[in-house]
Write an enzyme that holds these catalytic residues in place. Structure first.
Site, PDB file in Angstrom:
ATOM      1  N   ASP A 167       0.832  -1.198   0.000  1.00 43.51           N
ATOM      2  CA  ASP A 167       0.000   0.000   0.000  1.00 43.51           C
ATOM      3  C   ASP A 167       0.874   1.258   0.000  1.00 43.51           C
ATOM      4  O   ASP A 167       1.989   1.242  -0.512  1.00 43.51           O
ATOM      5  CB  ASP A 167      -0.934  -0.030   1.221  1.00 43.51           C
ATOM      6  CG  ASP A 167      -2.323   0.493   0.896  1.00 43.51           C
ATOM      7  OD1 ASP A 167      -2.441   1.712   0.668  1.00 43.51           O
ATOM      8  OD2 ASP A 167      -3.279  -0.299   0.882  1.00 43.51           O
TER       9      ASP A 167
ATOM     10  N   HIS B  97      -3.848   6.063   3.072  1.00 42.87           N
ATOM     11  CA  HIS B  97      -4.561   4.868   2.631  1.00 42.87           C
ATOM     12  C   HIS B  97      -4.035   3.604   3.317  1.00 42.87           C
ATOM     13  O   HIS B  97      -4.801   2.789   3.845  1.00 42.87           O
ATOM     14  CB  HIS B  97      -4.452   4.747   1.107  1.00 42.87           C
ATOM     15  CG  HIS B  97      -5.326   3.710   0.483  1.00 42.87           C
ATOM     16  ND1 HIS B  97      -4.950   2.388   0.387  1.00 42.87           N
ATOM     17  CD2 HIS B  97      -6.542   3.801  -0.100  1.00 42.87           C
ATOM     18  CE1 HIS B  97      -5.904   1.700  -0.230  1.00 42.87           C
ATOM     19  NE2 HIS B  97      -6.885   2.537  -0.529  1.00 42.87           N
TER      20      HIS B  97
ATOM     21  N   SER C 229     -11.034  -1.104  -1.348  1.00 40.51           N
ATOM     22  CA  SER C 229      -9.802  -1.112  -0.551  1.00 40.51           C
ATOM     23  C   SER C 229     -10.085  -1.344   0.918  1.00 40.51           C
ATOM     24  O   SER C 229      -9.242  -1.864   1.654  1.00 40.51           O
ATOM     25  CB  SER C 229      -9.060   0.221  -0.705  1.00 40.51           C
ATOM     26  OG  SER C 229      -8.441   0.324  -1.952  1.00 40.51           O
TER      27      SER C 229
END
Length: 278
Positions: free
Chosen positions: A17, A49, A222
């Site tokens: 990520d 994220h 996600s």
């Protein structure tokens, strides 16, 4: 008699990520960090994220007094930064990260790989190269879980590497219909039904970078993907000798049928309790 509480303790989960902020919810459980973007050694996340995804997998709720916790709050996190501050990356860095995982899986006890990353490769060749690199981890026995992507609702909108026939591909159960129907759906270019399973992913609260050790909301496949990765870590703690194929079958057998086409919901919605109690 009190039920056993599984936490994912001792299970290593690799996260590809944007990195990870050393949030208080991860104290002592960032087992390794590798930066394939800038080569920095200390854990960081210049996007947020990756920290959010990691919190869904394994945040222990320290910063919220136990109010906001991940699925497997005892697992170890092995974080590989393959996306930059804008959330963009190159397939070459993803492949390098996969090779690093293959080389270090025993050292860090990596049993699960979370890939909340997806791309529509420019060529079929690029697509197959990326898929091959990810499937190598599956073939080595790791549970590889990838996002279906947020390019729905058009058919054939599953992103790579989620389009792999082998790995577990996750869609967003609350983004399948209506105005927010962005969850990627099959079939893949090889005419394989995908995703395999769906899980909640809309307005999920999880860890956020910053000295206040706070939390934030994000939405998309996600966020659905680490719910499944965390569930797999719990299953592996309960039964360390179970194979990735057996886990995939248990996810299928325990999923809640939403009554939607297979290329939208796969087997159905993750039922964590039913899955773990099998």
């Amino acid at each position: 008699m009190e039920k056993t509480r599984y936490t994912g303790k001792g299970i290593g989960v690799a996260v590809l990520d944007t990195g990870i902020y050393p949030h208080v919810d991860f104290s002592g459980r960032i087992w390794a960090f590798r930066d394939f973007i800038s080569g920095r050694r200390a854990p960081y996340d210049d996007n947020s994220h990756g920290t959010h995804v990691s919190g869904i997998i394994g945040g222990d709720g320290t910063g919220s007094g136990g109010r906001i916790t991940g699925i497997a709050p005892g697992c170890g996190l092995i974080v590989l930064k393959v996306l930059d501050h804008m959330g963009n990356g190159k397939k070459e860095d993803v492949l390098k990260a996969c090779a690093w995982i293959s080389e270090n899986k025993i050292r860090y006890g990596i049993r699960v790989v979370n890939i909340s990353v997806g791309t529509t490769c420019r060529t079929v060749k690029d697509h197959r190269i990326l898929i091959r690199g990810v499937e190598k981890l599956w073939d080595e026995g790791m549970v590889v879980v990838a996002a279906a992507g947020n390019q729905g609702p058009r058919p054939g909108s599953i992103t790579a590497p989620g389009s792999s026939r082998k790995i577990i591909t996750v869609g967003c159960s609350d983004m399948l219909m209506g105005k927010e129907a962005i969850s990627g759906r099959g079939p893949t270019f090889e005419c394989i039904c995908k995703p395999d399973i769906v899980a909640p992913g809309s307005h999920i609260m999880s860890c956020a970078p910053g000295p206040d050790n706070g939390y934030g909301r994000k939405s998309g496949t996600s966020m659905s993907t680490p719910l499944v990765s965390g569930a797999c870590a719990l299953m592996l703690e309960k039964n360390p000798f179970i194979s990735n194929v057996e886990i995939k079958m248990k996810l299928m057998e325990s999923a809640q049928d939403l009554g939607l086409p297979k290329n939208l919901q796969g087997w159905g919605k993750l039922d964590l309790v039913h899955f773990i109690e099998q």
